[in-house]
Enzyme design. Structure first.
Site, mmCIF file in Angstrom:
data_model
loop_
_atom_site.group_PDB
_atom_site.id
_atom_site.type_symbol
_atom_site.label_atom_id
_atom_site.label_comp_id
_atom_site.label_asym_id
_atom_site.label_seq_id
_atom_site.Cartn_x
_atom_site.Cartn_y
_atom_site.Cartn_z
ATOM 1 N N ASP A 67 1.337 -0.744 0.272
ATOM 2 C CA ASP A 67 -0.018 0.203 0.112
ATOM 3 C C ASP A 67 0.631 1.072 0.200
ATOM 4 O O ASP A 67 1.876 1.223 0.592
ATOM 5 C CB ASP A 67 -0.522 0.194 1.589
ATOM 6 C CG ASP A 67 -0.215 -0.356 2.299
ATOM 7 O OD1 ASP A 67 0.917 -0.225 2.815
ATOM 8 O OD2 ASP A 67 -1.432 -0.167 2.972
ATOM 9 N N ASP A 142 -7.164 -1.935 14.187
ATOM 10 C CA ASP A 142 -8.132 -2.427 14.047
ATOM 11 C C ASP A 142 -8.627 -3.337 13.156
ATOM 12 O O ASP A 142 -9.177 -4.160 13.148
ATOM 13 C CB ASP A 142 -8.988 -1.602 13.448
ATOM 14 C CG ASP A 142 -8.658 -0.559 12.326
ATOM 15 O OD1 ASP A 142 -7.725 -0.973 11.635
ATOM 16 O OD2 ASP A 142 -8.824 0.720 11.813
ATOM 17 N N HIS A 144 -7.086 -4.232 10.820
ATOM 18 C CA HIS A 144 -6.362 -4.483 9.518
ATOM 19 C C HIS A 144 -5.698 -5.050 8.388
ATOM 20 O O HIS A 144 -3.911 -4.856 9.475
ATOM 21 C CB HIS A 144 -6.842 -2.729 8.709
ATOM 22 C CG HIS A 144 -6.001 -2.173 9.275
ATOM 23 N ND1 HIS A 144 -6.119 -0.304 9.458
ATOM 24 C CD2 HIS A 144 -4.315 -2.245 8.710
ATOM 25 C CE1 HIS A 144 -4.735 0.271 9.244
ATOM 26 N NE2 HIS A 144 -4.476 -1.280 8.968
ATOM 27 N N GLU A 149 -9.492 -1.023 5.618
ATOM 28 C CA GLU A 149 -10.028 -0.527 6.827
ATOM 29 C C GLU A 149 -11.271 -1.942 6.972
ATOM 30 O O GLU A 149 -12.030 -2.327 6.140
ATOM 31 C CB GLU A 149 -10.763 0.592 7.111
ATOM 32 C CG GLU A 149 -9.296 1.862 6.396
ATOM 33 C CD GLU A 149 -8.572 1.611 7.479
ATOM 34 O OE1 GLU A 149 -8.694 0.538 8.908
ATOM 35 O OE2 GLU A 149 -7.820 3.112 8.174
HETATM 36 C C1 GLP Z 1 -0.515 0.426 8.527
HETATM 37 C C2 GLP Z 1 -0.031 -0.266 7.088
HETATM 38 C C3 GLP Z 1 -0.421 -1.967 7.511
HETATM 39 C C4 GLP Z 1 0.785 -2.142 8.643
HETATM 40 C C5 GLP Z 1 0.259 -1.141 10.161
HETATM 41 C C6 GLP Z 1 0.623 -1.550 11.833
HETATM 42 O O1 GLP Z 1 -1.835 0.792 8.660
HETATM 43 N N1 GLP Z 1 -0.255 0.390 6.451
HETATM 44 O O2 GLP Z 1 -0.313 -1.719 6.607
HETATM 45 O O3 GLP Z 1 -0.223 -3.391 9.262
HETATM 46 O O4 GLP Z 1 0.110 0.133 9.899
HETATM 47 O O5 GLP Z 1 1.750 -0.218 11.891
HETATM 48 P P1 GLP Z 1 2.514 -0.900 12.930
HETATM 49 O O6 GLP Z 1 3.439 -1.894 12.069
HETATM 50 O O7 GLP Z 1 3.122 0.181 12.840
HETATM 51 O O8 GLP Z 1 1.726 -0.686 14.615
#
Ligand code: GLP
Length: 271
Positions: A67, A142, A144, A149
């Site tokens: 993404d 959440d 995702h 989302e």
């Molecule tokens: C973002 C990314 C996700 C990732 C998430 C969790 O939303 N788009 O791919 O899994 O963050 O981030 P973190 O690893 O900082 O908790």
């Protein structure tokens, strides 16, 4: 699904990097799906170390990132330190330190003026590359995957997606705030692979650490499959699925003892 629990973040990262490295060694021209967020940083660090110290070779590897924030990307007009794009993140944390060819790197173009056409093209490129062999994923607070989302279809494809308040808050704290960027200037949309796209990866590794992920990890692995927790689609995958957690992220799993036992028995039986 293999559930692996490690004592801490460093061990989780080492374990995950070893899995990825083993994959790259067995298929040097493999297609890796890569993730951003703070969780994979340790894994990338270890992969960089393996490249530099052990000669782990990425010269034939292709990558596709999950993404990108819409409205960001490596923008030469903008001061580099203000660029909070995932493109920059990937270059800083992994890509510029390994011997991957520039033409083999694919990150959604957050600066495209034609996002719908871009998303179709991205899907076609994944197909042309033969599909993703191994997809690395984190999990949002959440539940995702990528930027799918709550409420995203479990059959969704690469598309532009609005971000929820929780995701904006979490990602603001982890990234934008540190760069001194105002909350309202953070992008509110992203281009993301869909859940349907992700489920087509032949193998999946999901990683999570810390107590703040414990509830959502338990729901994702042991709760019902639901579009309210898009990572719960992991239960629909029929290929190789490995979830690597630290003790804290694993702490709310009902069957934690069973998972730990299974890992020990697999080692004993050489499975
Ligand atoms: C973002 C990314 C996700 C990732 C998430 C969790 O939303 N788009 O791919 O899994 O963050 O981030 P973190 O690893 O900082 O908790």
């Amino acid at each position: 699904m293999d559930i692996i629990v490690r004592d801490n973040y460093d061990e989780l990262s080492e374990y995950t990097a070893k899995l990825i490295a083993g994959f790259v060694k067995s298929k040097p021209d493999c297609v890796l799906g890569l993730a951003t967020g703070s969780t994979p940083i340790g894994t990338y660090k270890e992969l960089v170390r393996m490249h530099k110290e052990e000669g782990l070779d990425f010269s034939q590897v292709k990558t596709f990132n999950l993404d990108e924030y819409y409205g960001t990307g490596i923008d030469l007009e903008k001061p580099y330190e203000l660029d909070q794009s995932y493109a920059r993140f990937m270059h800083e944390e992994l890509l510029k330190h390994i011997n991957i060819k520039a033409e083999n790197i694919h990150i959604p173009d957050g600066l495209t003026k034609t996002p719908n056409e871009f998303c179709k093209w991205y899907e076609e490129e994944i197909k042309k590359a033969g599909g993703i062999d191994l997809q690395l994923l984190g999990i949002g607070a959440d539940g995702h995957w990528a930027f799918n989302e709550p409420g995203s279809s479990l059959a969704s494809r690469t598309r532009i997606q609005a971000l929820t308040r929780q995701t904006l808050d979490d990602n603001y704290e982890s990234f934008y705030k540190k760069a001194g960027i105002a909350r309202e200037e953070m992008p509110h949309f992203a281009i993301t692979m869909g859940i349907g796209t992700i489920l087509e990866a032949k193998n999946i590794i999901m990683i999570a650490n810390g107590l703040k992920k414990a509830d959502v990890v338990a729901k994702c692995i042991e709760g019902p499959v639901t579009s309210q927790i898009t990572a719960s689609a992991i239960q629909l995958h029929s290929g190789g699925v490995t979830v690597v957690l630290d003790k804290d992220a694993a702490s709310k799993l009902n069957s934690l003892e069973h998972y730990i036992h299974v890992e020990k028995m697999k080692q004993k039986y050489g499975l």
